[in-house]
Motif scaffolding. Structure first.
Motif: not given
Length: 263
Positions: A154-163
């Motif tokens: 999901g989008s939360a996991a994507v945003d987390f990884i992009r950090q």
């Protein structure tokens, strides 16, 4: 589609439950000759319900993946060898992503002896394997957990990884095309895999040769975007040529084993 015999229906049910069935085991189970089982398997393959592999068959794929627990029964020795070979590419004191997959789990298992690792994962199975190790710091991506396999998507996991910007990414694929395209089944998982690829300095693709016999509907990436491909044996010459032309290192973890022969 032709009607299945009762035995063929049972064989298909076993394949769906376990991911893979073997000629000898089926012959013993149904008290028939191996030749009879081979005929059954060939008919099931003709209907695209199964795919033949050395010594048996695996469930065919198209728009839905084989169950996660069942996938653990598919090519377990090959996955273990791939995991060990991939782990040797990862130095101590490095950071890495590990995504969802039974093969990437084997990489995690093989990393147990490493020192000073930071592992970021969206795979709860990987986290469970590694979090007790005092030499490995584990960070799990946030977001909804997929019940079928413990994957965080999901989008939360994507945003987390992009950090993050890590040294290595260890990724898998559900299917591989001979033209170099890597495929999967769930667009949410593909978005996570895409973020992992984009935020790693080096990408290691881990997949056994059976992935060349499978299909899936969603594009993850092209093999030219990875730095190393770790497999048991590379059976596709066109794919090997693409790897060579793009400078992708190919590691065959079981290259010394005899070539498979359909029986």
């Amino acid at each position: 589609m032709n009607a299945l015999s009762p035995r063929q229906g049972d064989i298909l049910a076993l394949a769906r439950a376990h991911g893979r069935v073997g000629v000898d085991e089926l012959a013993g189970r149904f008290s028939v000759t191996p030749q009879t089982i081979r005929k059954d398997l060939n008919e099931l393959c003709d209907q695209r319900l199964l795919s033949r592999v050395h010594g048996g068959a695996v469930i065919s794929s198209g728009v839905e993946n084989v169950g996660y627990d069942a996938r653990r029964f598919i090519a377990p020795d090959e996955k273990r060898a791939i995991g060990e070979a991939a782990a040797r590419l990862i130095p101590d004191n490095s950071s890495l992503f590990i995504n969802i997959g039974t093969t990437t789990e084997e990489v995690a298992r093989a990393l147990q002896g490493h020192q000073g690792l930071l592992v970021i994962t969206n795979n709860l199975n990987v986290a469970n394997l590694l979090y007790r190790n005092p030499q490995i710091e584990v960070i799990v991506a946030g977001g909804p957990v997929r019940r079928s396999d413990g994957g965080v998507v999901g989008s939360a996991a994507v945003d987390f990884i992009r950090q993050f910007k890590v040294d290595h990414a260890v990724i898998g694929a559900s299917a591989i095309e001979e033209d170099g395209v890597l495929l999967d089944f769930d667009y949410r998982e593909v978005r996570v895999s895409r973020a992992i690829i984009d935020n790693a300095r080096k990408v290691i693709l881990c997949a056994d040769r059976l992935k060349f016999e499978r299909s899936a509907p969603i594009r993850i990436a092209h093999v030219s975007e990875v730095d190393a491909f770790v497999t048991d044996r590379l059976i596709s010459q066109p794919f090997a040529e693409i790897c060579g032309s793009h400078g992708v290192a190919v590691i065959e973890a079981m290259a010394a084993s005899p070539s498979p022969a359909e029986t």
